[in-house]
Design an enzyme around this catalytic site. Structure first.
Site, short mmCIF file in Angstrom:
data_model
loop_
_atom_site.label_atom_id
_atom_site.label_comp_id
_atom_site.label_asym_id
_atom_site.label_seq_id
_atom_site.Cartn_x
_atom_site.Cartn_y
_atom_site.Cartn_z
N GLY A 42 -3.42 -0.38 -2.28
CA GLY A 42 -3.84 1.02 -2.14
C GLY A 42 -5.31 1.10 -1.77
O GLY A 42 -6.06 0.12 -1.88
N GLN B 174 1.07 -9.25 5.00
CA GLN B 174 2.45 -9.40 4.56
C GLN B 174 3.40 -9.76 5.71
O GLN B 174 4.57 -10.05 5.47
CB GLN B 174 2.96 -8.16 3.84
CG GLN B 174 3.27 -6.99 4.73
CD GLN B 174 4.05 -5.89 3.99
OE1 GLN B 174 3.53 -4.81 3.84
NE2 GLN B 174 5.26 -6.15 3.53
N HIS C 15 5.07 -0.88 5.08
CA HIS C 15 6.36 -0.19 5.27
C HIS C 15 6.85 -0.27 6.70
O HIS C 15 7.77 0.47 7.09
CB HIS C 15 6.31 1.26 4.78
CG HIS C 15 5.88 1.37 3.35
ND1 HIS C 15 6.56 0.75 2.33
CD2 HIS C 15 4.83 1.99 2.76
CE1 HIS C 15 5.94 0.99 1.19
NE2 HIS C 15 4.89 1.73 1.42
C1 LIG Z 1 0.78 2.85 -0.16
S1 LIG Z 1 -0.62 1.82 -0.32
C2 LIG Z 1 -0.24 0.95 -1.82
C3 LIG Z 1 -0.31 1.81 -3.03
C4 LIG Z 1 -0.21 1.07 -4.34
N1 LIG Z 1 0.87 0.11 -4.36
C5 LIG Z 1 0.01 2.06 -5.48
O1 LIG Z 1 1.17 2.38 -5.81
O2 LIG Z 1 -1.01 2.49 -6.06
C6 LIG Z 1 -0.33 0.64 0.94
C7 LIG Z 1 -1.36 -0.48 1.04
O3 LIG Z 1 -0.80 -1.50 1.87
C8 LIG Z 1 -1.84 -2.15 2.56
N2 LIG Z 1 -1.31 -2.81 3.77
C9 LIG Z 1 -1.05 -2.26 4.98
N3 LIG Z 1 -0.60 -3.20 5.85
C10 LIG Z 1 -0.56 -4.37 5.16
C11 LIG Z 1 -0.18 -5.70 5.50
N4 LIG Z 1 0.24 -6.02 6.73
N5 LIG Z 1 -0.25 -6.66 4.54
C12 LIG Z 1 -0.70 -6.35 3.30
N6 LIG Z 1 -1.08 -5.10 2.93
C13 LIG Z 1 -1.00 -4.13 3.83
C14 LIG Z 1 -2.82 -1.02 2.88
O4 LIG Z 1 -4.12 -1.52 3.10
C15 LIG Z 1 -2.69 -0.12 1.65
O5 LIG Z 1 -3.77 -0.34 0.76
#
Ligand SMILES: C[S@@+](CC[C@H](N)C(=O)[O-])C[C@H]1O[C@@H](n2cnc3c(N)ncnc32)[C@H](O)[C@@H]1O
Length: 355
Positions: free
Chosen positions: A177, A224, A249
């Site tokens: 996040g 990821q 996602h």
């Molecule tokens: C919806 S937020 C996560 C919220 C957290 N899990 C919570 O519930 O408080 C999504 C996060 O995924 C990270 N993200 C986006 N693409 C990513 C990738 N390819 N690999 C790892 N992290 C990623 C973003 O930087 C962001 O901080």
């Protein structure tokens, strides 16, 4: 943050529920100073002007407000059991006010000093053993959107995670996040840290998160969609009891992460995928029918994998994933995949052709 303190925490979390001999041996092996540091990091600030004396092997050390008149004394091993044990218990404790003598202020002052004893004990015990709240309340407290904002996930998490709550679990959540802000995010990691009182919680994000810390939280920077990186991560930090995908996602990322990390989930553990709505959105790599190639298409294919032994024709063993999924639950936008041996026999040949 590195997980340098976990060589202490991991054995401590296990030993907290063991017999006293084993616990004492563990404290000696880890060193009472290292154990005390872990314990103090966990209890943080205590809302009372109190000194905490910890006793172990005939040695006493003083902590919290060391200048305070009021002293709560605890046995170190007992404090560890109260913090990380599974029963709600009272540690053996004593309270004193070493500086309150009869000569300064007389009997009245002597009694007045003792009025604070229950509040001091309560403050120390609450720090060691915070009240057990449900996940919805914890999500709100720590600001996670897993309940009450965009999503209503915590009811499902409660149902699937309840049996693990008091276990010394290892959790990995993809997506910390706060996106590209290194100091923001971590709401759900803090929520998991509190929910799993004996859990070690790892967060993975594409952005480094040095500002997200906690006594049982570590953060790792990585992508990821990089299967080799995830495999190495699983080898280093796993096996995990729980993996949660709340990252990009994007459909191909979700699929890659699942195949790379599922082998690093322990039997009896769970792999959770959030925000499955993107499986139906073409701009996220989804398709309106949620078919093959989408994240939900992958999960749907596992349903047939569960019953592979019943498929007509030559008996097939299935791949690693099919042989190691024992259950799947789908809820609105979230799925829980249970890891376990899928090795039951199929129905006999004669039954297949009976009708
Ligand atoms: C919806 S937020 C996560 C919220 C957290 N899990 C919570 O519930 O408080 C999504 C996060 O995924 C990270 N993200 C986006 N693409 C990513 C990738 N390819 N690999 C790892 N992290 C990623 C973003 O930087 C962001 O901080």
């Amino acid at each position: 943050m590195p997980d340098a303190s976990w060589p202490v925490l991991a054995p401590l979390l296990q030993a907290a529920t063991a017999g006293r001999d084993l616990l004492d041996d563990t404290l000696r092996r880890l060193g009472p100073d290292a154990v005390t540091a872990a314990l103090l990091a966990e209890i943080g600030e205590v809302e009372h002007d109190v000194r905490l004396d910890l006793h172990f092997d005939g040695v006493t050390t003083s902590h919290l407000r060391t200048g305070a008149d009021l002293v709560v004394s605890l046995d170190l091993a007992d404090a560890v059991r109260t913090l990380y044990g599974t029963e709600r218990r009272w540690p053996s404790l004593a309270v004193s006010t070493p500086s309150a003598g009869l000569d300064e202020g007389g009997v009245g002052a002597w009694f007045r000093a003792r009025r604070d004893y229950p509040a001091a004990v309560e403050a120390v015990l609450t720090a060691l053993r915070p009240p057990q709240e449900d996940l919805g309340a914890l999500a709100v407290r720590f600001g996670s959107d897993k309940w009450g904002d965009l999503h209503w996930y915590t009811q499902h998490y409660e149902r699937h995670f309840a049996r693990l709550r008091t276990e010394p679990v290892r959790v990995l959540e993809i997506g910390i996040g706060g996106y590209d802000d290194p100091d923001s995010g971590g709401a759900s990691l803090r929520m998991w840290q509190r929910y799993f009182r004996r859990g070690l919680v790892h967060g993975l994000d594409i952005t480094a998160k040095p500002g997200v810390t906690g006594p049982r939280i570590t953060t790792v920077q990585g992508d990821q969609s990089d299967a080799a990186f995830l495999d190495a991560l699983g080898t280093r930090l796993g096996p995990f009891d729980v993996v949660i995908d709340d990252g990009s996602h994007l459909n191909d990322h979700v699929r890659t992460s699942f195949h790379a990390l599922f082998p690093h989930v322990r039997a009896g553990g769970l792999y959770v995928v959030e925000d499955l709505q993107t499986a139906y959105w073409p701009s996220w790599g989804g398709a309106p029918d949620g078919g093959a190639g989408t994240s939900i298409g992958m999960l749907k294919s596992f349903v047939d994998g569960l019953n592979l032994a019943e498929v007509a024709g030559p008996r097939v063993n299935g791949g690693y994933v099919q042989r190691n999924i024992s259950g799947i639950s789908f809820h609105h936008n979230i799925a829980f995949v249970e890891k376990g041996l899928n090795a039951e026999e199929g129905g006999p040949e004669f039954l297949r052709t009976l009708c």
